[in-house]
Design a protein around this motif. Structure first.
Motif, PDB file in Angstrom:
ATOM      1  N   GLY A 129      72.362  95.298 132.141  1.00 57.49           N
ATOM      2  CA  GLY A 129      71.229  94.824 131.467  1.00 57.49           C
ATOM      3  C   GLY A 129      71.225  93.622 130.844  1.00 57.49           C
ATOM      4  O   GLY A 129      70.343  92.543 131.088  1.00 57.49           O
ATOM      5  N   ALA A 130      72.505  93.231 130.146  1.00 52.75           N
ATOM      6  CA  ALA A 130      72.510  91.819 129.708  1.00 52.75           C
ATOM      7  C   ALA A 130      72.759  90.720 130.794  1.00 52.75           C
ATOM      8  O   ALA A 130      72.184  89.651 130.582  1.00 52.75           O
ATOM      9  CB  ALA A 130      73.829  91.798 128.637  1.00 52.75           C
ATOM     10  N   LEU A 135      70.520  86.251 133.836  1.00 54.37           N
ATOM     11  CA  LEU A 135      70.062  85.611 135.013  1.00 54.37           C
ATOM     12  C   LEU A 135      68.532  85.301 135.019  1.00 54.37           C
ATOM     13  O   LEU A 135      68.077  84.194 135.150  1.00 54.37           O
ATOM     14  CB  LEU A 135      70.170  86.536 136.252  1.00 54.37           C
ATOM     15  N   ALA A 136      67.839  86.210 134.326  1.00 55.28           N
ATOM     16  CA  ALA A 136      66.311  85.918 134.171  1.00 55.28           C
ATOM     17  C   ALA A 136      66.139  84.536 133.395  1.00 55.28           C
ATOM     18  O   ALA A 136      65.289  84.078 133.598  1.00 55.28           O
ATOM     19  CB  ALA A 136      65.592  87.279 133.825  1.00 55.28           C
ATOM     20  N   ALA A 137      67.058  84.588 132.190  1.00 53.60           N
ATOM     21  CA  ALA A 137      66.617  83.618 131.208  1.00 53.60           C
ATOM     22  C   ALA A 137      67.082  82.117 132.118  1.00 53.60           C
ATOM     23  O   ALA A 137      66.409  81.143 131.870  1.00 53.60           O
ATOM     24  CB  ALA A 137      67.425  83.736 130.038  1.00 53.60           C
ATOM     25  N   ALA A 138      68.125  82.378 132.734  1.00 52.71           N
ATOM     26  CA  ALA A 138      68.612  81.036 133.444  1.00 52.71           C
ATOM     27  C   ALA A 138      67.485  80.677 134.542  1.00 52.71           C
ATOM     28  O   ALA A 138      67.322  79.523 134.852  1.00 52.71           O
ATOM     29  CB  ALA A 138      70.087  81.346 134.208  1.00 52.71           C
ATOM     30  N   GLY A 143      64.300  77.096 136.637  1.00 58.16           N
ATOM     31  CA  GLY A 143      63.465  77.307 137.722  1.00 58.16           C
ATOM     32  C   GLY A 143      64.004  78.009 138.913  1.00 58.16           C
ATOM     33  O   GLY A 143      65.244  77.650 139.217  1.00 58.16           O
ATOM     34  N   VAL A 144      63.431  78.773 139.486  1.00 57.36           N
ATOM     35  CA  VAL A 144      63.860  79.562 140.646  1.00 57.36           C
ATOM     36  C   VAL A 144      64.108  78.629 141.883  1.00 57.36           C
ATOM     37  O   VAL A 144      65.288  78.770 142.502  1.00 57.36           O
ATOM     38  CB  VAL A 144      62.878  80.583 141.113  1.00 57.36           C
ATOM     39  N   GLU A 145      63.505  77.589 142.092  1.00 56.48           N
ATOM     40  CA  GLU A 145      63.645  76.741 143.177  1.00 56.48           C
ATOM     41  C   GLU A 145      64.918  76.098 143.145  1.00 56.48           C
ATOM     42  O   GLU A 145      65.280  75.502 144.194  1.00 56.48           O
ATOM     43  CB  GLU A 145      62.559  75.480 143.152  1.00 56.48           C
ATOM     44  N   GLN A 146      65.840  75.894 142.083  1.00 61.93           N
ATOM     45  CA  GLN A 146      66.748  75.250 142.118  1.00 61.93           C
ATOM     46  C   GLN A 146      67.891  76.275 142.779  1.00 61.93           C
ATOM     47  O   GLN A 146      68.781  75.920 143.193  1.00 61.93           O
ATOM     48  CB  GLN A 146      67.832  74.893 140.693  1.00 61.93           C
TER      49      GLN A 146
END
Length: 173
Positions: A129-130, A135-138, A143-146
């Motif tokens: 979970g952490a 990962l979601a915060a990063a 940005g997902v495109e990176q």
């Protein structure tokens, strides 16, 4: 001598009249030449003004076309950002739902028996979970495109498409 002039006064008057007419004709020719030069200059100035006006109109049309292409490109970028933010939000929601379902089931670890060699068998590689939150915060921050080649390719294709629109509009003129 005065006597001679008085006897031929008609001849003298004729010579003076001819000289006066020649001077007047020459002056009239000079005036006409100046008028023609002035008319040519005025016509040339009108042509230059018309050419400048046409150039300004074309420049304004090109600027409008380029601005429309730039706005469409920026709108595409904004839509892409919104789409990426939506994808991150959906990912976070799916992760939270899965965590809640697993918590309700009572375990975060899959039931996998250790196989030969002491490995976990078919356990899937999942983040805790952490780790998922990090990962979601990063992904949200950078940005997902990176993290995807497809995102970079889409950006490059969008930029090339915007350039192509401008080139096509320039070539059309």
């Amino acid at each position: 001598m005065w006597l001679l002039l008085l006897r031929n006064w008609k001849l003298l008057a004729g010579l003076l009249l001819a000289a006066g007419l020649a001077a007047a004709g020459w002056h009239y020719r000079q005036v006409l030449a100046e008028r023609d030069v002035a008319a040519q200059r005025a016509e040339m100035a009108e042509r230059v003004a018309a050419g400048e006006k046409a150039a300004r109109v074309k420049e304004q049309e090109t600027a409008r076309s380029d601005n429309a292409a730039a706005e469409a490109y920026q709108e595409g970028l904004e839509n892409g950002k919104v789409e990426l933010q939506g994808a991150v939000a959906r990912l976070r929601a799916q992760l939270r739902m899965r965590d809640q379902q697993l918590a309700a089931a009572g375990s975060y670890l899959p039931d996998a028996s250790a196989g030969a060699g002491g490995r976990d068998g078919e356990a899937s590689a999942e983040f805790s979970g952490a780790q998922r939150e990090k990962l979601a915060a990063a992904l949200e921050r950078f940005g997902v495109e990176q993290y995807s080649i497809a995102g970079d390719a889409n950006k490059a294709a969008g930029r090339l498409n915007a350039c192509q629109v401008i080139l096509n509009s320039d070539r059309a003129r």
